[in-house]
Design an enzyme around this catalytic site. Sequence first.
Site, PDB file in Angstrom:
ATOM      1  N   GLY A   7       0.827  -1.213   0.000  1.00 17.80           N
ATOM      2  CA  GLY A   7       0.000   0.000   0.000  1.00 17.80           C
ATOM      3  C   GLY A   7       0.853   1.251   0.000  1.00 17.80           C
ATOM      4  O   GLY A   7       0.471   2.289   0.553  1.00 17.80           O
ATOM      5  N   GLN A  11      -1.310   7.479   1.617  1.00 19.07           N
ATOM      6  CA  GLN A  11      -0.933   8.697   2.331  1.00 19.07           C
ATOM      7  C   GLN A  11       0.340   8.516   3.173  1.00 19.07           C
ATOM      8  O   GLN A  11       1.160   9.411   3.280  1.00 19.07           O
ATOM      9  CB  GLN A  11      -2.102   9.101   3.239  1.00 19.07           C
ATOM     10  CG  GLN A  11      -2.094  10.541   3.671  1.00 19.07           C
ATOM     11  CD  GLN A  11      -3.070  10.804   4.817  1.00 19.07           C
ATOM     12  OE1 GLN A  11      -3.736   9.880   5.300  1.00 19.07           O
ATOM     13  NE2 GLN A  11      -3.152  12.028   5.257  1.00 19.07           N
ATOM     14  N   ASP A  31       2.090  -1.685  -4.608  1.00 19.33           N
ATOM     15  CA  ASP A  31       0.717  -1.176  -4.548  1.00 19.33           C
ATOM     16  C   ASP A  31      -0.034  -1.646  -5.791  1.00 19.33           C
ATOM     17  O   ASP A  31       0.600  -2.058  -6.761  1.00 19.33           O
ATOM     18  CB  ASP A  31       0.720   0.370  -4.486  1.00 19.33           C
ATOM     19  CG  ASP A  31      -0.518   0.909  -3.766  1.00 19.33           C
ATOM     20  OD1 ASP A  31      -1.630   0.521  -4.150  1.00 19.33           O
ATOM     21  OD2 ASP A  31      -0.366   1.697  -2.830  1.00 19.33           O
ATOM     22  N   TYR A 140     -13.818  -1.191   8.032  1.00 18.16           N
ATOM     23  CA  TYR A 140     -12.398  -0.844   8.214  1.00 18.16           C
ATOM     24  C   TYR A 140     -11.963  -1.164   9.652  1.00 18.16           C
ATOM     25  O   TYR A 140     -10.947  -1.835   9.880  1.00 18.16           O
ATOM     26  CB  TYR A 140     -12.241   0.650   7.908  1.00 18.16           C
ATOM     27  CG  TYR A 140     -10.911   1.289   8.228  1.00 18.16           C
ATOM     28  CD1 TYR A 140      -9.741   0.849   7.627  1.00 18.16           C
ATOM     29  CD2 TYR A 140     -10.845   2.377   9.099  1.00 18.16           C
ATOM     30  CE1 TYR A 140      -8.532   1.472   7.899  1.00 18.16           C
ATOM     31  CE2 TYR A 140      -9.648   3.015   9.362  1.00 18.16           C
ATOM     32  CZ  TYR A 140      -8.482   2.560   8.764  1.00 18.16           C
ATOM     33  OH  TYR A 140      -7.297   3.183   9.034  1.00 18.16           O
ATOM     34  N   LYS A 144      -9.435  -4.129  10.995  1.00 19.70           N
ATOM     35  CA  LYS A 144      -8.192  -3.743  11.687  1.00 19.70           C
ATOM     36  C   LYS A 144      -8.072  -4.480  13.021  1.00 19.70           C
ATOM     37  O   LYS A 144      -6.994  -4.940  13.400  1.00 19.70           O
ATOM     38  CB  LYS A 144      -8.130  -2.229  11.894  1.00 19.70           C
ATOM     39  CG  LYS A 144      -7.805  -1.457  10.630  1.00 19.70           C
ATOM     40  CD  LYS A 144      -6.385  -1.765  10.123  1.00 19.70           C
ATOM     41  CE  LYS A 144      -6.014  -0.929   8.914  1.00 19.70           C
ATOM     42  NZ  LYS A 144      -4.665  -1.221   8.403  1.00 19.70           N
TER      43      LYS A 144
HETATM   44  C1  AKB Z   1      -9.921   7.158   8.543  1.00 16.06           C
HETATM   45  O1  AKB Z   1     -10.459   8.255   8.718  1.00 16.06           O
HETATM   46  O2  AKB Z   1     -10.518   6.150   8.160  1.00 16.06           O
HETATM   47  C2  AKB Z   1      -8.452   7.017   8.861  1.00 16.06           C
HETATM   48  C3  AKB Z   1      -8.266   6.517  10.251  1.00 16.06           C
HETATM   49  C4  AKB Z   1      -8.719   7.322  11.378  1.00 16.06           C
HETATM   50  O3  AKB Z   1      -7.747   5.465  10.442  1.00 16.06           O
HETATM   51  N1  AKB Z   1      -7.781   8.263   8.691  1.00 16.06           N
END
Ligand code: AKB
Length: 323
Positions: A7, A11, A31, A140, A144
């Site tokens: 990745g 950013q 990537d 997400y 994680k």
């Molecule tokens: C997001 O906003 O999804 C990321 C994070 C807080 O992990 N920047």
Amino acid sequence: MRVLVTGAGGQVGLDLIAELCAGGHEAHGSDVVARPGAGVLDPAVPWHGLDVTDPERVDGLVGEIRPDRIYHLAAILSARGEINPQRTYLVNQQGTWNVLEACRTHGVEQLIFTSTIAAYGPGLPPTVPEDVPLHPTTMYGVTKVAGELLGEYYHHRYGLDFRGVRFPGLISASLPGGGTSDYALFMYVDGVRHGAYQAFCRADTRIPLMYMPDGIRALVELPEAPRSRLRRCIYNVAAFSPSAQQIADSVARAIPGVRIGFEPDPRRQAILDSWPDALDDAAARADWGWQCRFDLDAMTDDLVPRVRELLERDPDQLGNAPH
Ligand code: AKB
């Protein structure tokens, strides 16, 4: 040391590679996105096409490069992730599994994982340490948390030196990647570009944030800490937790006349409200000497000229603010 970054076009990746090269490491970027231009990435850095959802390709690349350390950054962030949770599961969950398996198969010594405040869910105290119930509301966040647990499993079961940080929302003068914390960066970008920005959150929204140079330093310092000093695999790292209004005030100090308003988007506001106000990073401070350097105003002073310079070179470089 030979280092592979997944990745790497995101950013964090490009700043991280620059820092790794400055530290004398042989850094390889990978990537799904094409190699960035010479103005952004040193032409001497090898770049590999890699879709982390493809187990054979991940295995093949790790077997070919034989890195000592992998930084696994490839992920779809919170806001973009909710547009297609199924794809987010594949990239974040299957991708992490594929990288862990490649580490096991090819004897990679160390895997560094980037987790996030999105690992937390609602109903927690405003400032949270690592070990509280984790009930994230986004795909997400779910993936994680699962990635943290899988990595710990590989550490105990196979001896992989798995380490990682739970990052606040990271802010830098680079194109953000679909995060819910992006409102903070766009106060700076659109503040410089248009003299105005309508944030998609309430003025009293407060989440943990961090300036990228501190984030990169955390990613370089944690792997170097003696394993014997580490009491855990995943560490909170904290910097500052301003309200959205306080960020707007800091931007207005640096860009006189800027107009920042608030027009909350219910979907993204709900995600922001599910995250903690602040991270307790006492464990990182005690175990590996972590300490942030930038507070909000120091970040503003450093960031505004950088954003200005980037936009003068290429007005589209930092993308468009999400609405
Ligand atoms: C997001 O906003 O999804 C990321 C994070 C807080 O992990 N920047």
